[in-house]
Design a protein around this motif. Structure first.
Motif, PDB file in Angstrom:
ATOM      1  N   ILE A  57       0.894  -1.179   0.082  1.00 26.59           N
ATOM      2  CA  ILE A  57       0.143   0.093   0.034  1.00 26.59           C
ATOM      3  C   ILE A  57       0.990   1.407  -0.119  1.00 26.59           C
ATOM      4  N   GLU A  58       1.986   1.401   0.868  1.00 18.09           N
ATOM      5  CA  GLU A  58       2.800   2.356   0.953  1.00 18.09           C
ATOM      6  C   GLU A  58       3.624   2.482  -0.572  1.00 18.09           C
ATOM      7  N   THR A  59       4.058   1.493  -1.321  1.00 14.97           N
ATOM      8  CA  THR A  59       4.609   1.644  -2.231  1.00 14.97           C
ATOM      9  C   THR A  59       3.858   2.191  -3.306  1.00 14.97           C
ATOM     10  N   VAL A  60       2.627   1.740  -3.680  1.00 13.12           N
ATOM     11  CA  VAL A  60       1.876   2.006  -4.580  1.00 13.12           C
ATOM     12  C   VAL A  60       1.143   3.321  -4.424  1.00 13.12           C
ATOM     13  N   PHE A  61       0.578   3.742  -3.304  1.00 10.29           N
ATOM     14  CA  PHE A  61      -0.221   4.786  -3.327  1.00 10.29           C
ATOM     15  C   PHE A  61       0.798   6.030  -2.488  1.00 10.29           C
ATOM     16  N   PHE A  62       1.720   6.072  -2.132  1.00 11.92           N
ATOM     17  CA  PHE A  62       2.709   7.031  -1.905  1.00 11.92           C
ATOM     18  C   PHE A  62       4.116   7.173  -2.752  1.00 11.92           C
ATOM     19  N   GLY A  63       4.258   6.269  -3.590  1.00 12.89           N
ATOM     20  CA  GLY A  63       5.495   6.141  -4.271  1.00 12.89           C
ATOM     21  C   GLY A  63       5.579   6.706  -5.717  1.00 12.89           C
ATOM     22  N   SER A  64       4.420   7.186  -6.485  1.00 11.09           N
ATOM     23  CA  SER A  64       4.318   7.457  -7.610  1.00 11.09           C
ATOM     24  C   SER A  64       5.356   8.875  -7.763  1.00 11.09           C
ATOM     25  N   PRO A  65       6.021   9.120  -9.090  1.00 10.00           N
ATOM     26  CA  PRO A  65       6.711  10.141  -9.034  1.00 10.00           C
ATOM     27  C   PRO A  65       5.872  11.449  -9.012  1.00 10.00           C
ATOM     28  N   PHE A  66       4.508  11.446  -9.235  1.00  8.67           N
ATOM     29  CA  PHE A  66       3.763  12.498  -9.145  1.00  8.67           C
ATOM     30  C   PHE A  66       2.745  12.733  -7.871  1.00  8.67           C
ATOM     31  N   TYR A  67       3.231  11.908  -6.956  1.00  6.26           N
ATOM     32  CA  TYR A  67       2.369  11.612  -5.879  1.00  6.26           C
ATOM     33  C   TYR A  67       2.357  13.055  -5.006  1.00  6.26           C
ATOM     34  N   SER A  68       1.302  13.645  -4.571  1.00  4.10           N
ATOM     35  CA  SER A  68       1.103  14.662  -3.654  1.00  4.10           C
ATOM     36  C   SER A  68      -0.103  14.342  -3.069  1.00  4.10           C
ATOM     37  N   PRO A  69      -0.300  14.937  -1.596  1.00  2.34           N
ATOM     38  CA  PRO A  69      -1.295  14.514  -0.846  1.00  2.34           C
ATOM     39  C   PRO A  69      -2.890  14.655  -1.599  1.00  2.34           C
ATOM     40  N   GLU A  70      -2.965  16.080  -2.681  1.00  2.00           N
ATOM     41  CA  GLU A  70      -3.701  16.494  -3.428  1.00  2.00           C
ATOM     42  C   GLU A  70      -4.419  15.217  -4.122  1.00  2.00           C
ATOM     43  N   LYS A  71      -3.236  14.531  -4.836  1.00  2.00           N
ATOM     44  CA  LYS A  71      -3.571  13.602  -5.898  1.00  2.00           C
ATOM     45  C   LYS A  71      -3.695  12.206  -5.191  1.00  2.00           C
ATOM     46  N   GLY A  72      -3.569  11.963  -4.022  1.00  2.00           N
ATOM     47  CA  GLY A  72      -3.599  10.566  -3.608  1.00  2.00           C
ATOM     48  C   GLY A  72      -4.774  10.194  -2.989  1.00  2.00           C
ATOM     49  N   GLY A  73      -4.826   9.158  -2.154  1.00  2.00           N
ATOM     50  CA  GLY A  73      -6.251   8.843  -1.733  1.00  2.00           C
ATOM     51  C   GLY A  73      -6.761   9.571  -0.836  1.00  2.00           C
ATOM     52  N   VAL A  74      -7.907   9.168  -0.355  1.00  2.00           N
ATOM     53  CA  VAL A  74      -8.866  10.278   0.426  1.00  2.00           C
ATOM     54  C   VAL A  74      -9.684   9.203   1.440  1.00  2.00           C
ATOM     55  N   VAL A  75      -9.811   9.648   2.747  1.00  2.00           N
ATOM     56  CA  VAL A  75     -10.367   8.869   3.722  1.00  2.00           C
ATOM     57  C   VAL A  75     -11.389   9.792   4.302  1.00  2.00           C
ATOM     58  N   HIS A  76     -12.431   8.957   5.010  1.00  2.00           N
ATOM     59  CA  HIS A  76     -13.503   9.550   5.866  1.00  2.00           C
ATOM     60  C   HIS A  76     -13.429   9.130   7.154  1.00  2.00           C
ATOM     61  N   GLU A  77     -13.454  10.020   8.453  1.00  2.00           N
ATOM     62  CA  GLU A  77     -13.400   9.613   9.719  1.00  2.00           C
ATOM     63  C   GLU A  77     -14.908   9.805  10.108  1.00  2.00           C
ATOM     64  N   ASN A  78     -15.194   8.671  10.806  1.00  2.00           N
ATOM     65  CA  ASN A  78     -16.396   8.780  11.597  1.00  2.00           C
ATOM     66  C   ASN A  78     -16.456   9.691  12.885  1.00  2.00           C
ATOM     67  N   GLY A  79     -17.481   9.801  13.633  1.00  2.00           N
ATOM     68  CA  GLY A  79     -17.443  10.677  15.020  1.00  2.00           C
ATOM     69  C   GLY A  79     -16.398  10.136  16.048  1.00  2.00           C
ATOM     70  N   ASN A  80     -16.047   9.120  15.987  1.00  2.00           N
ATOM     71  CA  ASN A  80     -14.987   8.530  16.613  1.00  2.00           C
ATOM     72  C   ASN A  80     -13.415   8.722  16.215  1.00  2.00           C
ATOM     73  N   GLY A  81     -13.556   9.163  15.106  1.00  2.00           N
ATOM     74  CA  GLY A  81     -12.119   9.511  14.646  1.00  2.00           C
ATOM     75  C   GLY A  81     -11.484   8.230  13.936  1.00  2.00           C
ATOM     76  N   ASP A  82     -12.492   7.173  13.798  1.00  2.00           N
ATOM     77  CA  ASP A  82     -11.902   5.860  12.922  1.00  2.00           C
ATOM     78  C   ASP A  82     -12.520   6.180  11.255  1.00  2.00           C
ATOM     79  N   ILE A  83     -11.471   5.673  10.690  1.00  2.00           N
ATOM     80  CA  ILE A  83     -11.602   5.509   9.275  1.00  2.00           C
ATOM     81  C   ILE A  83     -12.444   4.412   8.772  1.00  2.00           C
ATOM     82  N   ASP A  84     -13.902   4.963   8.228  1.00  2.00           N
ATOM     83  CA  ASP A  84     -14.954   3.930   7.771  1.00  2.00           C
ATOM     84  C   ASP A  84     -15.168   3.800   6.514  1.00  2.00           C
TER      85      ASP A  84
END
Length: 381
Positions: A57-84
């Motif tokens: 997961i780290e290699t594929v989704f953070f390793g691209s030569p064009f990676y930036s947080p804006e072009k990477g994955g997105v997560v949603h956190e619930n009210g408990n702060g957990d990624i759902d």
């Protein structure tokens, strides 16, 4: 603690995407939670991710030569702060009529049950067409495809298909069915079926593909494939840019998928020495050839595909598969012992009218390395 101030200059093609409440960019610290969510959603087991999955997961989704947080994955956190819920993505550079954009390949839309439906809806709103230069996915479910269309996106019906060319039919059926029934891929079973296939191929010569007169196939390095690809891609208004650094990164992570075999390439050459096509594929000896990309000079589609199938047959593969492409459909469809199946919806969203028009007019080359076809998330773990 000092505070560093930086001037931020926005490129004309950049859109600052407002995030919905509870959503944020995927961070490296989220990898354990993402791995567990992947296991729960796709593998039906609520367990922590192993080290191999976490590293991948780290290699594929953070390793691209064009990676930036804006072009990477997105997560949603619930009210408990957990990624759902989460959408993983890989940035890829594309050439669009001479201008360069960084597109996003969307992978693994994960939702932790009904309780996470609201978060999933917020993530889906974040990738609506009005906010994106180009986002695409080649393995969308019907629900995801509906979300795509509702958000202004389009479905590419031909790229949603997979072709399958049976070379040794009985062994081929066992190999394909073996994805769900592993015992069919046992050595004794395949050995017996290949023996019957030898008789069938003598009785029905149409199982053996005919090559292209005046052409031959030659092994090529991955660098040679890239050199062939550049001029052959120019016929398309929208195409992967495949800079040397990005191409090297892509083939490196693709080569990690040992379950599909060895990543290799071939060139199709006329007898006068001119290279008219090239193809890139995973090969498992005596098993399946998973074709990622086929490219050719315009007008040479029939010669290149015929030469490709004859080559894969001569190398002993039982079956060859690959993503359908509009410009190859006429040539591919002329093959005997070939069928198509729905492989998952190929969806794309874009805020640019010219990109949408070109895609709907089949003036686009996308798929293979420029898609998720190489990912271990589809075959391993």
């Amino acid at each position: 603690m000092g505070i560093e101030l930086r001037k931020i200059v926005l490129h004309p093609a950049t859109v600052v995407e407002p995030q919905c409440p509870g959503t944020r960019a995927l961070a490296r610290s989220d990898i354990p939670a993402i791995g567990r969510l992947f296991n729960k959603v796709f593998r039906r087991r609520d367990s922590a991710a192993g080290e191999d999955l976490g590293r991948y997961i780290e290699t594929v989704f953070f390793g691209s030569p064009f990676y930036s947080p804006e072009k990477g994955g997105v997560v949603h956190e619930n009210g408990n702060g957990d990624i759902d819920s989460a959408i993983l993505s890989v940035p890829m550079e594309f050439d669009v009529d001479g201008r360069r954009i960084v597109a996003r390949l969307l992978c693994a839309f994960m939702v932790d049950g009904k309780a996470a439906a609201a978060g999933a809806a917020r993530l889906a709103r974040g990738v609506r067409a009005a906010r994106q230069d180009l986002c695409f996915s080649d393995s969308s479910s019907p629900v995801s495809a509906d979300h795509c269309v509702a958000g202004g996106g389009v479905i590419l019906p031909i790229q949603s298909l997979e072709w399958q060319r049976f070379l040794r039919p009985l062994a081929a059926v066992a190999i394909l069915a073996g994805r769900r029934i592993p015992m069919l891929k046992a050595r004794l079973v395949l050995g017996a079926l290949r023996s019957i296939d030898r008789v069938l191929r003598r009785w029905s010569p149409s199982t053996r593909p005919l090559g292209a007169p005046g052409c031959h196939v030659q092994a090529a390095s991955l660098d040679e494939f890239l050199r062939c690809a550049a001029p052959m891609l120019e016929r398309f208004s929208i195409r992967p840019a495949w800079s040397k650094s990005e191409f090297d990164w892509l083939v490196n992570i693709a080569s990690m998928n040992k379950s599909l075999g060895v990543l290799q390439s071939r060139k199709v050459i006329r007898n006068d020495g001119r290279t008219i096509g090239a193809f890139l594929f995973f090969g498992k000896p005596g098993g399946m050839a998973s074709v990622l990309n086929v490219l050719c000079e315009e007008g040479r589609e029939a010669d290149v595909t015929a030469a490709m199938f004859a080559c894969l047959d001569a190398e002993g593969y039982a079956v060859a598969t690959g993503m359908a492409q509009p410009f190859l459909m006429n040539a591919i469809s002329r093959q005997r012992w070939l069928c198509f199946r729905h492989r998952g919806y190929f969806c794309m969203v874009t805020r640019h009218a010219d990109i949408k028009e070109a895609a709907l007019g089949n003036d686009i080359y996308i798929g293979g390395l420029a898609s998720e076809s190489w990912s271990r998330l589809l075959t391993d773990f």
